[in-house]
Design an enzyme around this catalytic site. Structure first.
Site, mmCIF file in Angstrom:
data_model
loop_
_atom_site.group_PDB
_atom_site.id
_atom_site.type_symbol
_atom_site.label_atom_id
_atom_site.label_comp_id
_atom_site.label_asym_id
_atom_site.label_seq_id
_atom_site.Cartn_x
_atom_site.Cartn_y
_atom_site.Cartn_z
ATOM 1 N N CYS A 190 -12.600 -15.547 -29.103
ATOM 2 C CA CYS A 190 -13.635 -14.800 -28.370
ATOM 3 C C CYS A 190 -13.070 -13.424 -28.016
ATOM 4 C CB CYS A 190 -14.041 -15.532 -27.099
ATOM 5 S SG CYS A 190 -15.210 -14.576 -26.099
ATOM 6 N N GLU B 95 -5.676 -3.299 18.450
ATOM 7 C CA GLU B 95 -5.812 -1.879 18.096
ATOM 8 C C GLU B 95 -6.760 -1.762 16.914
ATOM 9 O OE1 GLU B 95 -2.068 -0.644 15.831
ATOM 10 O OE2 GLU B 95 -1.655 -2.701 16.416
ATOM 11 N N TYR C 260 1.723 2.621 13.246
ATOM 12 C CA TYR C 260 1.459 1.346 13.913
ATOM 13 C C TYR C 260 2.504 0.264 13.615
ATOM 14 C CZ TYR C 260 -0.794 0.626 9.340
ATOM 15 O OH TYR C 260 -1.050 0.573 8.016
ATOM 16 N N LYS D 199 -12.166 -8.455 11.158
ATOM 17 C CA LYS D 199 -12.996 -7.462 10.463
ATOM 18 C C LYS D 199 -14.366 -7.329 11.107
ATOM 19 C CE LYS D 199 -11.565 -5.942 6.920
ATOM 20 N NZ LYS D 199 -11.189 -6.386 5.587
ATOM 21 N N CYS E 183 -19.257 -14.141 -28.286
ATOM 22 C CA CYS E 183 -18.788 -14.708 -29.553
ATOM 23 C C CYS E 183 -19.687 -15.830 -30.059
ATOM 24 C CB CYS E 183 -17.342 -15.200 -29.439
ATOM 25 S SG CYS E 183 -17.163 -16.707 -28.461
ATOM 26 N N ASP F 106 -9.212 2.594 8.368
ATOM 27 C CA ASP F 106 -9.578 2.427 6.966
ATOM 28 C C ASP F 106 -9.028 3.602 6.152
ATOM 29 O OD1 ASP F 106 -10.656 1.353 4.736
ATOM 30 O OD2 ASP F 106 -12.748 1.750 5.251
ATOM 31 N N CYS G 161 -16.870 -20.112 -21.863
ATOM 32 C CA CYS G 161 -16.906 -19.980 -23.317
ATOM 33 C C CYS G 161 -15.773 -20.822 -23.889
ATOM 34 C CB CYS G 161 -16.710 -18.513 -23.667
ATOM 35 S SG CYS G 161 -16.198 -18.228 -25.358
ATOM 36 N N LYS H 98 -8.272 -1.152 13.269
ATOM 37 C CA LYS H 98 -7.756 -1.208 11.908
ATOM 38 C C LYS H 98 -8.304 0.025 11.199
ATOM 39 C CE LYS H 98 -7.278 -4.321 7.999
ATOM 40 N NZ LYS H 98 -7.581 -3.410 6.905
ATOM 41 N N CYS I 40 -21.845 -18.328 -25.491
ATOM 42 C CA CYS I 40 -21.153 -17.115 -25.062
ATOM 43 C C CYS I 40 -21.863 -15.889 -25.638
ATOM 44 C CB CYS I 40 -19.700 -17.155 -25.537
ATOM 45 S SG CYS I 40 -18.823 -15.615 -25.232
HETATM 46 S S1 IVH Z 1 -0.234 -3.737 10.626
HETATM 47 C C1 IVH Z 1 3.050 -6.235 8.916
HETATM 48 N N1 IVH Z 1 -1.990 -2.263 11.895
HETATM 49 O O1 IVH Z 1 -4.525 -2.735 6.904
HETATM 50 C C2 IVH Z 1 1.835 -5.582 9.457
HETATM 51 N N2 IVH Z 1 -2.200 -2.461 9.542
HETATM 52 O O2 IVH Z 1 -5.371 -5.131 5.526
HETATM 53 C C3 IVH Z 1 1.366 -4.493 8.605
HETATM 54 N N3 IVH Z 1 -4.028 -1.151 8.583
HETATM 55 O O3 IVH Z 1 -1.786 -2.867 4.750
HETATM 56 C C4 IVH Z 1 0.057 -3.924 8.923
HETATM 57 N N4 IVH Z 1 -4.742 -0.281 10.466
HETATM 58 O O4 IVH Z 1 -2.685 -0.544 5.456
HETATM 59 C C5 IVH Z 1 -1.596 -2.744 10.708
HETATM 60 N N5 IVH Z 1 -3.447 -0.933 13.123
HETATM 61 C C6 IVH Z 1 -3.038 -1.420 11.952
HETATM 62 C C7 IVH Z 1 -3.696 -1.088 10.757
HETATM 63 C C8 IVH Z 1 -3.245 -1.633 9.557
HETATM 64 C C9 IVH Z 1 -4.922 -0.331 9.155
HETATM 65 C C10 IVH Z 1 -3.997 -1.459 7.137
HETATM 66 C C11 IVH Z 1 -2.630 -1.467 6.513
HETATM 67 C C12 IVH Z 1 -2.473 -2.860 5.947
HETATM 68 C C13 IVH Z 1 -3.894 -3.268 5.787
HETATM 69 C C14 IVH Z 1 -4.053 -4.775 5.729
#
Ligand code: IVH
Length: 704
Positions: free
Chosen positions: A452, A125, A235, A323, A431, A129, A446, A127, A428
């Site tokens: 420092c 699924e 999610y 990612k 200092c 942002d 340093c 991720k 440094c």
């Molecule tokens: S699952 C135990 N699913 O990404 C599992 N997280 O980098 C918990 N996030 O803290 C996370 N989309 O804030 C999950 N489809 C998705 C997500 C997701 C965004 C975020 C979430 C998590 C962070 C980790």
């Protein structure tokens, strides 16, 4: 009458006082807002609210349904109350390429003892942002919403969450207790419109939708949040009174049926090839989704397998975030500044002609260390084909998610004729002490130690940072100011500030604009933190190589400050039983252990730690789930073949029950679990007269 410190209230006293405060604050609100006739001063009102928030933070369970901290529209709120998550909110491990995903699948198979051919399904699924939020429903009614915070403790943003259209107030047919977790985000369209409105009013605009979403959710006044179009995708979940389903996919479908938005691009995949194909599909649609995503999340589908796989310190073993590649841009390197960190490291920072990288304006980026600038890695091998980086160069800047932007590459064809190789300083800049590079260390440091100012200030900033003491009203800026004025030179000084402040108040007020009220707020915030969890304290000391995870590891291993201090002091010789014990902690290596014991062996540093601890009430570390565990605190060695689970799973289970798992048998070992084929370790255990169990006896012991 002198007010009792919040730490020393009993539950009954706290309950009674919260009731009284709710009544007083309610009456004051009424007088002020409805009748326009205030009965108490603003200062007194603020004091009541603060006291209420402090008691709620200490006794979250006693928080009233009509808590004044939930009510908005009154006098300015005092920040959010803290919420302790009943089930920790985790983050995700990251993967960056296809191989990482194949390895993720392979490691799960290894852990579970599955062959490469055995069926193993995942969900995939987007991720999102945004920022994560936990919603608690009791008997189908939304009772609390909390941000992630540090994963253990977040901020209570219930009033704000109630203004979000995607978040239902009530649910039909839900488990009696249901904590739904997901991501709050803002669409591109709403983000653009919000920024336009902000600009038109001369208010601050946001760099990207994520910042806008975070800024909007964390408004103390929920009427502002109401005007900011936030959305929510569910999610995941936290505490449940009964399971939602047997699989991740079915659980998400259940959440959708209950009335939550779930991401339509969530699918079930039969293995890595299907996962990668879905990644490609999502990446293709990324630009037209209308909201920001920064990768794809894969989760093991069967919840029973998720349970068996369990967690590392902050991430589940059963999920990973794949990612998207980082975003890049080219710009000019205007100059290189050297920053001195809390451990004395000299870090080169690139000052750049501002450039937009993936929607964010970047004008600073890290250059890592002197080798990196010179075009080689720490072993002397060339990086970037050996190209060095010079002031005036045209450089490539790279940004991945939240991480600090980096300078990645340089375009030699655009190098100015007069550009000179960068001369890395050997003293440094703060200092003037020598800055030296020790054998095997990638960075120059340093040698000024606490003389420092840069190191001292950075240590203090670290000390008050969010994962450490997190003192409200005492951030990086205030620490610098107090340091400059000589009020705070080391952490212990923070806790004597109130006493010394009285004498210098006039002087400080004249110069810095600290009034009686702001000072009183600060002192109250400092007092709140005199009581500090052991793990936070260890982390706050800012010892090199001892990060947040390691600090919690030490806290869990030793339990109390006294035990920790004694163990570290005893290990000072870096040999012998105490030293071996330190290294026996899973996750503690020689480098970290050396750094820790030498910090405690240094006279000045040790004295500074002792002065600090004198003012604190250090809370022993919680040992979760190990109550009544028959193996808590015991050292266990697994040897031979295990037949019912893999070595990795056995180790993880033992650790979850509070046992320490070690690789070698010694007189310190409590239990040896020996499977078929066990050899010298079992023999040694028998010679030492240790308890030797077969796998079934071990499983019976831990009640599995
Ligand atoms: S699952 C135990 N699913 O990404 C599992 N997280 O980098 C918990 N996030 O803290 C996370 N989309 O804030 C999950 N489809 C998705 C997500 C997701 C965004 C975020 C979430 C998590 C962070 C980790």
């Amino acid at each position: 009458m002198a007010e009792k410190s919040v730490n020393s209230l009993s539950e009954d006293e706290a309950r009674a006082e919260l009731a009284e405060l709710a009544q007083k604050i309610g009456a004051a609100n009424k007088a002020y807002h409805t009748e326009d006739a205030p009965e108490i001063s603003d200062a007194e009102y603020d004091r009541l609210k603060r006291r209420n928030a402090a008691i709620e933070a200490q006794f979250p369970a006693l928080k009233r349904a009509d808590s004044p901290s939930e009510q908005v529209g009154g006098a300015p709120a005092e920040g959010f109350a803290k919420v302790r998550h009943r089930v920790r909110m985790l983050s995700l491990a990251n993967a960056f390429d296809d191989d990482d995903i194949l390895e993720f699948d392979a490691s799960i198979r290894r852990f579970l003892g599955l062959t490469a051919e055995a069926p193993l399904a995942y969900t995939a699924e987007p991720k999102i942002d945004g920022l994560s939020l936990s919603l608690r429903y009791e008997d189908g009614v939304l009772t609390q919403a909390a941000t992630r915070g540090d994963g253990a403790e977040g901020e209570n943003v219930t009033a704000n969450a109630r203004t979000i259209h995607d978040i239902p107030e009530t649910l039909k047919g839900a488990p009696r207790i249901l904590e739904v977790r997901g991501e709050v985000y803002m669409s591109h369209e709403d983000f653009a419109a919000l920024n336009e409105r902000q600009a038109a009013r001369g208010a601050k605009t946001f760099a990207n939708p994520r910042n806008a979403a975070a800024g909007s959710l964390r408004q103390l006044d929920s009427t502002i949040t109401r005007d900011r179009p936030l959305r929510f995708f569910a999610y995941s979940w936290g505490e449940l009174s009964e399971p939602l389903a047997d699989t991740q996919m079915a659980a998400i479908e259940r959440l959708n049926t209950l009335g939550f938005q779930t991401n339509p691009l969530t699918v079930r995949c039969e293995g890595p090839q299907e996962m990668l194909a879905h990644y490609a599909r999502i990446e293709e649609q990324r630009a037209t989704l209308g909201y920001d995503i920064d990768g794809v999340v894969y989760k093991v589908d069967a919840l029973e397998l998720q349970r068996r796989l369990g967690f590392r310190s902050t991430t589940p073993r059963w999920a990973i975030a794949h990612k998207f590649p980082a975003e890049l841009a080219w710009t000019r390197l205007e100059s290189i500044d050297i920053q001195v960190g809390r451990t004395g490291a000299l870090s080169p920072v690139a000052r750049l002609t501002p450039v937009t990288v993936g929607g964010v304006v970047v004008s600073n980026a890290t250059l890592h260390n002197e080798d990196y600038i010179a075009g080689r890695d720490s072993n002397g091998n060339p990086i970037r084909d050996g190209k060095d980086i010079r002031v005036g160069d045209w450089v490539q800047v790279y940004r991945a998610g939240d991480v600090i932007p980096k300078v990645a590459d340089v375009d030699l064809s655009k190098r100015p004729d007069d550009a000179q190789p960068y001369d890395f300083p050997t003293t440094c800049p703060e200092c003037g002490s020598d800055a030296i590079r020790e054998e095997g260390d990638a960075v120059r440091r340093c040698t000024g130690g606490l003389i420092c100012p840069a190191q001292a200030v950075e240590k203090l900033k670290h000390f008050v940072s969010r994962a450490a003491f997190d003192i409200e009203g005492l951030g990086a800026k205030q620490v610098e100011q107090f340091y400059r004025d000589g009020w705070i030179r080391e952490p212990a000084d923070i806790f004597t500030l109130r006493d010394r402040f009285g004498q210098g108040l006039q002087q400080l007020r004249n110069r810095e604009g600290w009034g009686e009220k702001s000072a009183e707020n600060l002192f109250a915030a400092i007092d709140e933190r005199r009581r500090i969890p052991l793990g936070r304290l260890i982390f706050a000391l800012g010892i090199r190589h001892v990060g947040e995870n390691a600090s919690n590891l030490f806290a869990r291993s030793y339990g109390t400050w006294e035990a920790f201090e004694e163990a570290v002091t005893a290990a000072g010789a870096q040999e012998g039983a105490a030293w071996d014990n330190l290294l026996a902690i899973d996750g503690v290596g020689t480098v970290m252990a050396q750094s820790l014991v030498s910090a405690f062996a240094q006279e000045a540093e040790r004295a500074s730690i002792d002065r600090l601890v004198h003012y604190l009430d250090v809370q022993p570390a919680e040992r979760p789930q190990t109550d009544g565990s028959p193996v808590a605190g015991k050292t266990v060695v697994f040897t031979g073949t295990l037949e019912r689970m893999t070595r990795a799973e056995a180790k993880a289970r033992a650790e979850a029950l509070g046992a320490k798992v070690s690789g070698s048998v010694s007189a310190k070992t409590d239990i040896v679990v020996a499977g078929p084929g066990a050899g010298s370790k079992e023999k040694k255990a028998r010679e030492l007269g240790l308890e030797v169990l077969d796998e079934d006896a071990w499983l019976a012991l831990i009640g599995a």
